[in-house]
Scaffold this motif. Structure first.
Motif, mmCIF file in Angstrom:
data_model
loop_
_atom_site.group_PDB
_atom_site.id
_atom_site.type_symbol
_atom_site.label_atom_id
_atom_site.label_comp_id
_atom_site.label_asym_id
_atom_site.label_seq_id
_atom_site.Cartn_x
_atom_site.Cartn_y
_atom_site.Cartn_z
ATOM 1 N N LEU A 113 34.986 38.105 45.619
ATOM 2 C CA LEU A 113 34.330 37.025 45.067
ATOM 3 C C LEU A 113 32.833 36.993 45.617
ATOM 4 O O LEU A 113 32.030 36.471 44.974
ATOM 5 C CB LEU A 113 34.985 35.665 45.732
ATOM 6 N N TYR A 114 32.612 37.374 46.872
ATOM 7 C CA TYR A 114 31.236 37.506 47.378
ATOM 8 C C TYR A 114 30.533 38.163 46.457
ATOM 9 O O TYR A 114 29.074 37.977 46.674
ATOM 10 C CB TYR A 114 31.134 38.264 48.740
ATOM 11 N N THR A 115 30.835 39.167 45.899
ATOM 12 C CA THR A 115 29.916 40.055 45.042
ATOM 13 C C THR A 115 29.796 39.351 43.611
ATOM 14 O O THR A 115 28.982 39.831 42.699
ATOM 15 C CB THR A 115 30.442 41.214 44.767
ATOM 16 N N GLY A 116 30.599 38.571 43.212
ATOM 17 C CA GLY A 116 30.277 37.585 42.025
ATOM 18 C C GLY A 116 31.496 38.191 41.061
ATOM 19 O O GLY A 116 31.682 37.465 40.141
ATOM 20 N N ALA A 117 32.211 38.945 41.330
ATOM 21 C CA ALA A 117 33.078 39.398 40.650
ATOM 22 C C ALA A 117 34.597 38.694 40.784
ATOM 23 O O ALA A 117 34.663 37.605 41.497
ATOM 24 C CB ALA A 117 33.739 40.920 41.096
ATOM 25 N N THR A 118 35.359 38.778 39.875
ATOM 26 C CA THR A 118 36.645 37.960 39.973
ATOM 27 C C THR A 118 37.779 38.869 40.497
ATOM 28 O O THR A 118 38.037 40.055 40.205
ATOM 29 C CB THR A 118 37.093 37.806 38.233
#
Ligand SMILES: Cc1ncc(COP(=O)(O)O)c(C=O)c1O
Length: 390
Positions: free
Chosen positions: A88-93
């Protein structure tokens, strides 16, 4: 009070730290590279980047692998929050695939089903974070085959498995995973206090991690965006990426260098403790013991004991509290990540989504497992664990 895990620090460790505290470099000094070299030698990787903890290692691995919004990355729910949060930190799901009932690592049949489900809606997964839960390696060979077939990246969350073997090889991790993330928290198989590392054989991943752990700063002039020598002063540096301060200190690295020398001894004692527990609990039908796959050497960061509370008069809360009263402070590893309010509320996960992990959670307790436990301790602990189910 016995805890489920604890560090093992001797005088050599203390002297190594003191030496650095008296030196010129408390941080960003020579012990950082020295520790990285030692990690490469021990775990067989071409590169290692040490950072301030295992969570930072996972975060930077995801960024270096290019995870971003719209990407789907999968892990198992039976893990510490950090294995999923880093996605989640990277913006991914983040999405999950249940664990195998026997070895508690990601179930590869279910993973393939999940990949096919995504395919039906024209989506593909970007990566899998395989967790070597408790110290037992995932089925890395078959995970690697799937990653080649369906073209996704592999991260090994190796935080539990320092000193594990797979196919008789202690240097298995980088053979399969693009990035391997380790934690050196005090309960882990060796410690730097707080600390972590990313191991990889891919130079571009290592290079990006070393930049990102230090604010995204570049100091190498051949890599500067500005090439006009008028601007390149002796103190010049460039920030080319949005990075972090995820550095680790030199005195922590000195502790790591001293500790890792004892890893083999620590793991061999952990294995002996597991053998003791296996014999002590083996005859009781209400216990399910951790099993080790033939091709694997378990590093026993944890000894996850499952108790069939459904057959007993005592429930898990009462059992846990009774052991605590007897001076044995167990833990539970873990509350399945998808059942955390943050994941339920934001991603609509619900009870029943990953039944093997949920059943495991109902039964699991992590009992004391650390090298300094002697046979008198083990006799007391196992006696209480058995008596308390009666
Ligand atoms: C499986 C797993 N992944 C990641 C982490 C995060 O490591 P750290 O506590 O060093 O940030 C932990 C730590 O407990 C862990 O158990």
């Amino acid at each position: 009070m016995y805890s489920y895990g604890r560090q093992n620090i001797d005088n050599k460790d203390i002297q190594a730290v003191i030496k650095v505290l008296k030196s010129d470099w408390l941080t960003q000094g020579p012990k950082v590279q020295e520790f990285e070299k030692v990690l490469c030698d021990k775990f067989g990787s071409k590169y290692a980047s040490v950072v301030c903890n295992g969570t930072a290692a996972l975060h930077l691995a995801g960024l270096a692998l290019g995870w971003k919004a719209g990407d789907i990355v999968i892990t198992s729910p039976m893990t510490f929050l950090a294995s999923a949060n880093c996605i989640l930190y990277t913006g991914a799901t983040s999405d999950f695939v249940d664990i195998d009932e026997k070895y508690y690592t990601i179930d590869l049949n279910k993973l393939e089903d999940k990949i096919k489900q995504y395919k039906k809606i024209n989506k593909k997964i970007k990566a899998v974070v395989g967790v070597d839960y408790a110290g037992h390696p995932c089925d890395w060979e078959n995970l690697k085959s799937l990653s080649k077939e369906y073209k996704f990246q592999l991260v090994n969350d190796n935080c539990h498995a320092l000193g594990a073997t797979y196919k008789n090889n202690e240097q298995y991790t980088v053979k399969y995973a693009d990035a391997v993330c380790q934690s050196f928290h005090p309960v882990k198989n060796f410690t730097t206090g707080e600390g972590g590392a990313v191991l990889t054989n891919r130079p571009e991943i290592d290079n990006r991690i070393k930049i990102l752990r230090n604010h995204g700063i570049i100091k190498n002039d051949s890599k500067f965006k500005i090439q006009n020598s008028k601007f390149i002063k002796p103190w010049y540096y460039e920030m080319q990426f949005l990075g972090f301060n995820y550095r680790i200190t030199d005195f922590q690295c000195a502790l790591g260098i001293s500790q890792i020398k004892k890893l083999d001894r620590f793991v061999s004692r952990r294995k002996k403790i597991a053998e003791y527990y296996n014999i002590a609990f083996g005859k009781n039908k209400n216990f399910i013991l951790p099993t080790v796959k033939k091709n694997s050497g378990h590093a026993f960061h944890l000894y996850p004991l499952q108790i069939k509370f459904e057959n007993l008069k005592i429930n898990k809360i009462e059992y846990f509290n009774k052991l605590r009263k007897a001076g044995i402070n167990c833990q539970v590893h873990y509350i399945p990540v998808h059942l955390q309010p943050y994941y339920k509320n934001n991603f609509r996960f619900k009870p029943g989504d990953f039944p093997i992990s949920e059943k495991f959670y109902e039964r699991e307790i992590s009992i004391p497992m650390y090298p300094s436990l002697d046979d008198t301790d083990l006799n007391y602990i196992s006696g209480k664990i058995i008596d308390t189910v009666k």
